[in-house]
Write an enzyme that holds these catalytic residues in place. Structure first.
Site, PDB file in Angstrom:
ATOM      1  CD  GLU A  35     114.471 -18.960 -29.036  1.00 49.19           C
ATOM      2  OE1 GLU A  35     114.401 -20.287 -29.278  1.00 49.19           O
ATOM      3  OE2 GLU A  35     115.117 -18.575 -28.256  1.00 49.19           O
ATOM      4  CG  HIS A  37     105.573 -14.003 -30.894  1.00 46.92           C
ATOM      5  ND1 HIS A  37     106.008 -13.666 -29.658  1.00 46.92           N
ATOM      6  CD2 HIS A  37     104.129 -13.617 -30.941  1.00 46.92           C
ATOM      7  CE1 HIS A  37     104.953 -13.318 -28.715  1.00 46.92           C
ATOM      8  NE2 HIS A  37     103.961 -13.640 -29.504  1.00 46.92           N
ATOM      9  CG  ASP A 150      98.046 -18.410 -26.872  1.00 46.46           C
ATOM     10  OD1 ASP A 150      97.703 -18.365 -25.878  1.00 46.46           O
ATOM     11  OD2 ASP A 150      98.994 -18.146 -27.533  1.00 46.46           O
TER      12      ASP A 150
HETATM   13  O1  PAF Z   1      97.643 -14.623 -29.543  1.00 43.88           O
HETATM   14  C1  PAF Z   1      97.961 -13.437 -29.390  1.00 43.88           C
HETATM   15  O2  PAF Z   1      98.938 -12.683 -29.198  1.00 43.88           O
HETATM   16  C2  PAF Z   1      96.563 -12.704 -29.599  1.00 43.88           C
HETATM   17  O3  PAF Z   1      95.514 -13.245 -28.898  1.00 43.88           O
HETATM   18  C3  PAF Z   1      96.368 -12.340 -31.011  1.00 43.88           C
HETATM   19  C4  PAF Z   1      95.831 -13.450 -31.854  1.00 43.88           C
HETATM   20  C5  PAF Z   1      97.098 -11.479 -31.715  1.00 43.88           C
HETATM   21  C6  PAF Z   1      94.972 -11.441 -31.049  1.00 43.88           C
HETATM   22  O4  PAF Z   1      95.090 -10.277 -30.197  1.00 43.88           O
END
Ligand code: PAF
Length: 282
Positions: A35, A37, A150
């Site tokens: 969720e 993403h 992140d």
């Molecule tokens: O956050 C992520 O999934 C990865 O670090 C990304 C930004 C897709 C880069 O590979």
């Protein structure tokens, strides 16, 4: 939903889209979509005319002893989810096209990428910024979307975009959490039932820090001690770091005043999990 694997085809698609005066929203992912993403995909759909999502498990952001091989790749499920969201393009490049054997150019955001997660994972952010920059050159988005789970990653990418003059607006969205507060992460899949129950201590520890800071406690050592001992009370969890930092520079703060990033990383079984909160000190 169109699936594009070829780099030049992706570039051409973006070029034509922009020539038609349409904006492109880009959500880079490593797949195993949850969720968190999907909240980025939704935001991209609202903001841009055309939405491109990439799925690419980036080999150069994994250290030699890390989980590149085991990283979950449920491609059929991911495709189904993205179909459902009716995105325009799923960009699915092959690893030997993105990082061929003779690949030798890297982008590194100095200083920021050495702090926090950069200490335990020295090549991690260099791998992220290099691949994200390459994807920016291929997808040519107007907007890209990152999650605040992140936190360090999005700060580093914003700095790269500013320093190198990419004409891209970075949009960040809040961490999406499970019912009990655990931050959604593809790596939660590594947890056994028992570890999943134990993992909630990370969010509880952040909440404890928030409560103490927001109620006026000024002694950072005292709070850190309580946070560490709360996490330490759960067997099988190894804390990597917990810090109080400036939300922009990521420098550790000693004086608890204004907005403070409380961030941590910990190992539970096979998983290395990260989480953070921004808190307001009195
Ligand atoms: O956050 C992520 O999934 C990865 O670090 C990304 C930004 C897709 C880069 O590979």
């Amino acid at each position: 939903m169109r699936i594009i694997k070829d780099l030049e085809e992706m570039q051409m698609y973006s070029f034509k889209t922009r020539c038609r005066g349409k904006t492109i929203g880009f959500v880079p992912t490593m797949g195993c979509l949850h969720e968190g993403h999907l909240s980025l995909v939704e935001a991209a759909k609202k903001k841009a005319d055309v939405v491109v999502v990439s799925i690419f498990v980036n080999p150069i952001q994994f250290g030699p002893s890390e989980d590149y091989k085991e990283y979950p790749r449920p491609l059929a499920t991911d495709k189904g989810l993205l179909e459902h969201f009716d995105i325009d393009v799923l960009f699915l490049p092959e690893a030997n096209k993105i990082t061929p054997d003779n690949f030798s150019s890297y982008i590194e955001v100095d200083k920021l990428s050495k702090k926090m997660c950069g200490r335990a994972r020295p090549a991690y952010f260099r791998g992220v910024t290099t691949i994200v920059a390459k994807f920016f050159n291929i997808v040519c988005p107007d907007f890209t979307f990152f999650g605040e789970k992140d936190y360090q990653q999005q700060i580093i990418i914003k700095k790269m975009v500013k320093d190198l003059g990419f004409a891209i607006k970075i949009i960040t969205l809040p961490t999406v959490r499970e019912f009990d507060g655990l931050a959604m992460s593809s790596r939660n899949q590594y947890l056994s039932v028992k570890e999943r129950e134990q993992a909630i201590i990370l969010y509880k520890a952040l909440c404890l820090a928030r409560q103490e800071i927001e109620s006026g406690e000024k002694n950072d050592h005292k709070i850190l001690l309580r946070v560490r001992s709360l996490i330490g009370s759960v067997p099988n969890i190894r804390l990597d770091y917990v810090v109080f930092a400036d939300p922009e520079t990521l420098d550790e703060v000693k004086t608890l005043r204004g907005k403070i990033l409380v961030a941590l990383a910990a190992y539970i079984g096979k998983a290395r999990l990260i989480d953070n909160l921004i808190v307001n000190a009195k």
